[in-house]
Design a protein around this motif. Sequence first.
Motif, PDB file in Angstrom:
ATOM      1  N   LYS A 540      44.941  87.890  65.058  1.00  0.00           N
ATOM      2  CA  LYS A 540      45.561  87.470  63.808  1.00  0.00           C
ATOM      3  C   LYS A 540      46.926  86.867  64.096  1.00  0.00           C
ATOM      4  N   GLY A 545      47.467  83.926  59.766  1.00  0.00           N
ATOM      5  CA  GLY A 545      46.450  84.936  60.067  1.00  0.00           C
ATOM      6  C   GLY A 545      45.255  84.438  60.839  1.00  0.00           C
ATOM      7  N   TYR A 546      45.319  83.221  61.391  1.00  0.00           N
ATOM      8  CA  TYR A 546      44.207  82.710  62.180  1.00  0.00           C
ATOM      9  C   TYR A 546      44.348  83.161  63.634  1.00  0.00           C
ATOM     10  N   LYS A 579      54.534  90.814  67.594  1.00  0.00           N
ATOM     11  CA  LYS A 579      55.028  90.477  66.255  1.00  0.00           C
ATOM     12  C   LYS A 579      56.446  89.906  66.292  1.00  0.00           C
ATOM     13  N   LYS A 681      48.830  82.503  52.137  1.00  0.00           N
ATOM     14  CA  LYS A 681      49.662  83.457  51.397  1.00  0.00           C
ATOM     15  C   LYS A 681      49.103  83.709  50.004  1.00  0.00           C
ATOM     16  N   ALA A 684      46.109  85.937  50.270  1.00  0.00           N
ATOM     17  CA  ALA A 684      46.490  87.316  50.566  1.00  0.00           C
ATOM     18  C   ALA A 684      46.986  88.025  49.304  1.00  0.00           C
TER      19      ALA A 684
END
Length: 686
Positions: A540, A545-546, A579, A681, A684
């Motif tokens: 992710k 998120g790809y 992250k 976004k 989500a």
Amino acid sequence: MGYTAQNIRNVCFVGHGGDGKTALAESMLFLTKGTDRLGKSADGTTVSDYDPEEIKRQYSISTSIIPVEYNKTKINVLDNPGYFDFAGEVMQSVRVVDSGVIVVSAKNGIGVGTEKSWKYLHDRKLPRFIYISKLDEEHADFYKTFEAMHEQFGNSLAPIVIPITEGDKTVGTVDIIHKTAYKDGAVVDIPADVQDKVDEYFYFLCEAVAETSEENMEKFFELETEAFTVDEIIAGISQGVKDLSLVPVFCGSAVTGLGTDSLMRGLVDFAPNPTEGYAQDAVNENGETVQISCAPGEAPAIFVFKTISDQYGKQSYFKVISGNISSDMTLENARTGDTEKLGHLYTVKGKKTTEVKELACGDIGMVSKLTSVKTGDTLCQPGKPLTVSPIEYPHPCHSRAIYAKVKGQEEKIASGLNRLGEEDQSFTLVNDPETKEMVLTGAGDIHLDVLCSKLKSKFGVECELKEPKVAYRETIRKSAEVRGRHKKQSGGHGQFGDVVIEFSPGETEELTFEETVVGGAVPKNFFPAVEKGLRESCEKGVLAGYPMVFVKANLKDGSYHPVDSSEMAFKTAASLAYKEGIPKAGPVILEPIGNLKVTIPSAIMGDIMGDLSKRRGSILGMTPDSDGNQVVEAEVPMAEMMSYAIDLRSMSQGRGSFTLEFVRYEEAPMTTQQEIIAAAKAAAED
């Protein structure tokens, strides 16, 4: 009555949608007393269009077998859909017929479906006839339509029947060969205003007959139009049809029955029987490619060209390609090696079946409940396998994600489409593991709509189609070094993991993991945990998120606690480093790029090029093909191609076709990236 191969004619009706193929088949049935009323598509009463979807839509969506008995001959008519979305049905039909009739409207003239039908028959080297339909309609013009076809398809076209008109109305026909005029079912004198046409076309027929042999040529030069008897002309036309040098042209009106009898007589006189039909490729028991023709005296074999699957099981439609077959005969499936007992045999007329004990070589029939048999299978005498070359379907090109309207019915959709796939091999269903969508791909929007309607009517599941999600990727463009530290104390043993990782662009799509730790700052037994934490994190990306690809991660340093450190702690520390580090390494979104090959008429080249430019395509080259079209090759972002099948059909009036295959990922333009991030976004938040 029983029929032998010599008095069977297998003929497919093809042409543009709405030009009257089904009406013509209905007229043939009615005039030969094969049905007691003349059905109409608008009323849903035709023998051919019996499926509920066909009745609802008022056009053909699948091939129907319509046997017509005329003059001690069985004409197996395969009535095909005219709309492009169902071209797969035509591909099945042309594999088992010995000739084709192209139906074209005298009112509308040559359509794209007319051109495609000519090409289908030409590619299979099948003898062909032309029937100019709807002479009863206002503004119908036989001669205008004939001249347009003559100009497009060549000098092989030869009128056999022409109309008699009074004002704007067609009231009769003239048989050129017999020089006989018909009006209101009776023989009349040939009107003076068509006599010149009759003489002109008769002379052309004599010329065509002369060219079929040297003997006929010598006879023609001596006597010209008095050279041949009617029987000699019929024999010469028949030979010209078989060697593809002559295309007889008929005309009429299916509604009034005008010209139908002449067409049936022409098919009996001129169309090849199965033993004279086109030889096709097959593979024998030695793995050798051989040419096979219909052979009545050989070992029995059948070719399954169509399957219908319903609540009662499967019905396999076949042509006898060798020998004769009888009920309860046992044959071997050349594809699987399994033996199959045929059980009951049937002939078919639309949805009506009639049980028979035997079918001759060249005939078409149906057998039910052959569970392991698929469309395209060859069933042969055990020990003598013979595999006919597979049916080639048009490449499916219009994709949509299919969802159940009621959650939890996804399994029913997949099961239903698998069943429908037994009878329609021109669509595909793929479960995309990345987007978690079932993607249905067919010939066009009508094709997919019909499949959805059948899912509801046959399997009781409602579904909806959406634009498929695009499988984007994320990557980085620069290096970044970060520390990931995980420390937690909660009584007893705590958790401690500390890593320093350098992220940089990699050379492979999979994560490249390296470690250059010195001095045991991180024990070797924790290296796999660090790698696992990074690989799971790469599933992710940080932008939308790809999946993250083409990333290299180097474990350079860190620290550990002799008591509190564990694999889980170092796995968590690695994910924290991911992250924090990836956003610093210049993350970008990659979009899939496809290789497009689009075949189009040269006349619309400018429109196609302009459209590809709007889709951010890069032209690689252009080459002419054997049909006089242009093949444009380009690389195009696949996200821009979701509606291309429909758009191309509109731009080319159905003449264009294309293939699109994924080739690589490429960084998307910044504006496109922003749109993708915003969409992610929004999704989500929902």
